[in-house]
Design a protein around this motif. Structure first.
Motif, short mmCIF file in Angstrom:
data_model
loop_
_atom_site.label_atom_id
_atom_site.label_comp_id
_atom_site.label_asym_id
_atom_site.label_seq_id
_atom_site.Cartn_x
_atom_site.Cartn_y
_atom_site.Cartn_z
N GLU A 191 22.37 16.99 33.50
CA GLU A 191 22.09 15.58 33.75
C GLU A 191 23.37 14.82 34.10
O GLU A 191 23.35 13.90 34.92
CB GLU A 191 21.41 14.96 32.53
N ALA A 192 24.48 15.18 33.45
CA ALA A 192 25.74 14.51 33.76
C ALA A 192 26.27 14.92 35.13
O ALA A 192 26.79 14.09 35.88
CB ALA A 192 26.77 14.83 32.68
N ILE B 137 31.66 12.58 26.19
CA ILE B 137 30.25 12.32 25.92
C ILE B 137 29.73 13.38 24.96
O ILE B 137 29.92 14.58 25.19
CB ILE B 137 29.41 12.34 27.21
N VAL B 138 29.08 12.94 23.90
CA VAL B 138 28.35 13.85 23.02
C VAL B 138 26.89 13.82 23.46
O VAL B 138 26.18 12.84 23.23
CB VAL B 138 28.46 13.44 21.55
N PRO B 139 26.42 14.87 24.16
CA PRO B 139 25.02 14.89 24.62
C PRO B 139 24.08 15.21 23.45
O PRO B 139 24.51 15.52 22.34
CB PRO B 139 25.00 16.02 25.65
N LEU C 155 31.02 16.85 26.40
CA LEU C 155 31.45 16.82 27.79
C LEU C 155 32.72 15.99 27.92
O LEU C 155 32.83 14.92 27.32
CB LEU C 155 30.35 16.23 28.67
N VAL C 156 33.66 16.47 28.72
CA VAL C 156 34.98 15.85 28.84
C VAL C 156 35.24 15.51 30.31
O VAL C 156 35.02 16.36 31.19
CB VAL C 156 36.08 16.79 28.30
N GLY D 186 37.50 13.30 37.80
CA GLY D 186 36.50 12.32 37.43
C GLY D 186 35.16 12.91 37.03
O GLY D 186 34.31 12.19 36.50
N GLN D 187 34.96 14.18 37.29
CA GLN D 187 33.71 14.84 36.91
C GLN D 187 33.76 15.26 35.44
O GLN D 187 34.84 15.38 34.85
CB GLN D 187 33.47 16.06 37.80
N PHE D 188 32.58 15.52 34.88
CA PHE D 188 32.49 15.93 33.49
C PHE D 188 32.20 17.42 33.40
O PHE D 188 31.39 17.97 34.14
CB PHE D 188 31.39 15.15 32.75
N SER D 189 32.87 18.07 32.46
CA SER D 189 32.62 19.48 32.17
C SER D 189 32.82 19.67 30.67
O SER D 189 33.05 18.71 29.93
CB SER D 189 33.56 20.37 32.97
N TRP D 190 32.72 20.90 30.21
CA TRP D 190 32.87 21.18 28.80
C TRP D 190 33.94 22.23 28.60
O TRP D 190 34.17 23.09 29.43
CB TRP D 190 31.55 21.61 28.17
N THR D 191 34.62 22.13 27.45
CA THR D 191 35.70 23.06 27.13
C THR D 191 35.35 23.97 25.97
O THR D 191 35.92 25.05 25.84
CB THR D 191 37.00 22.30 26.80
N GLU D 192 34.44 23.54 25.12
CA GLU D 192 34.01 24.36 23.98
C GLU D 192 32.87 25.27 24.39
O GLU D 192 32.05 24.93 25.26
CB GLU D 192 33.55 23.47 22.82
#
Length: 234
Positions: free
Chosen positions: A175-176, A205-207, A213-214, A219-225
């Motif tokens: 969605e992000a 963002i905590v979905p 999401l970081v 400028g885009q959001f992704s995740w590291t964990e």
């Protein structure tokens, strides 16, 4: 004199995911622990599938259910609200629009748990409208789309990052990335607008059902964990 809002520590204490079965889904949502000046606060309580894990996570942090002063429910679907009975001494905060919606949900929305209104009426319940501050440094705002009454929280973390705890206004990374609402019981258009607002205001963002999401340098959001799922057969 300009008032400086406090920075608020937070952590995901129960990790959600977006795993699903062929005809169903596991319903494991993120449960987030905040430490605002007023005392320990939970955002959502998860479904029964997370019941023992939530208690263990609190105990590992030196907390008992009675230590939780406030529970903020982003919306009232079962996978975010089933464990409210574990916190009989807490104040519960729900948007009035979600409260009304849960009594008469969309015909296709079969995710509202029975008995929810009675349980919350017997508790210390606060119904909120519009947007504003729950307390200094903790801003709530409507984020409709998934349900008409979804609300999100915004805060500044100790490292200065702007954080939005989105609940199911943004359920998972798709969605992000696409900026498009998936599974909207309100309207997709309202959901899209909520997603765009959250994306514009957050560094993290905590979905509802995904690792944090970081915002990346582009400028885009992704995740590291990792989105870990520790499944054991006995």
């Amino acid at each position: 004199m300009t008032r400086i809002a406090p920075r608020i520590p937070y952590e995901i204490v129960v990790q959600g995911n977006n795993l699903r079965l062929r005809e169903d889904f596991l319903g494991m949502s993120n449960v987030t622990l905040l430490h605002p000046p007023s005392g320990p606060m939970l955002v959502d309580t998860g479904g029964y599938i997370a019941r023992l894990g939530l208690l263990k996570a609190l105990k590992a942090r030196g907390l008992a259910p009675a230590d939780i002063r406030t529970v903020f429910l982003t919306h009232l679907h079962f996978d975010h609200s089933h464990n409210i009975d574990l916190f009989p001494q807490a104040r519960f905060i729900v948007s009035r629009r979600e409260w009304d919606y849960a009594a008469n949900p969309h015909p296709d929305d079969i995710l509202m748990p029975w008995g929810l209104h009675d349980r919350l009426r017997a508790s210390d319940l606060t119904l909120i409208e519009g947007e504003g501050e729950l307390e200094p440094g903790l801003h709530h705002f409507p984020a409709p789309g998934h349900t008409p009454g979804c609300h999100a929280l915004a805060l500044t973390a100790p490292d200065g990052a702007r954080v939005v705890i989105a609940g199911d206004a943004i359920k998972y990374a798709k969605e992000a990335i696409l900026a498009r609402c998936d599974m909207g019981f309100d309207t997709v258009e309202a959901g899209n607008a909520s997603i765009r607002r959250i994306l514009s205001m957050a560094d993290r963002i905590v979905p509802g059902h995904f690792p944090e999401l970081v915002r990346q340098p582009d400028g885009q959001f992704s995740w590291t964990e990792e989105a870990a799922f520790d499944l054991r057969v006995r």
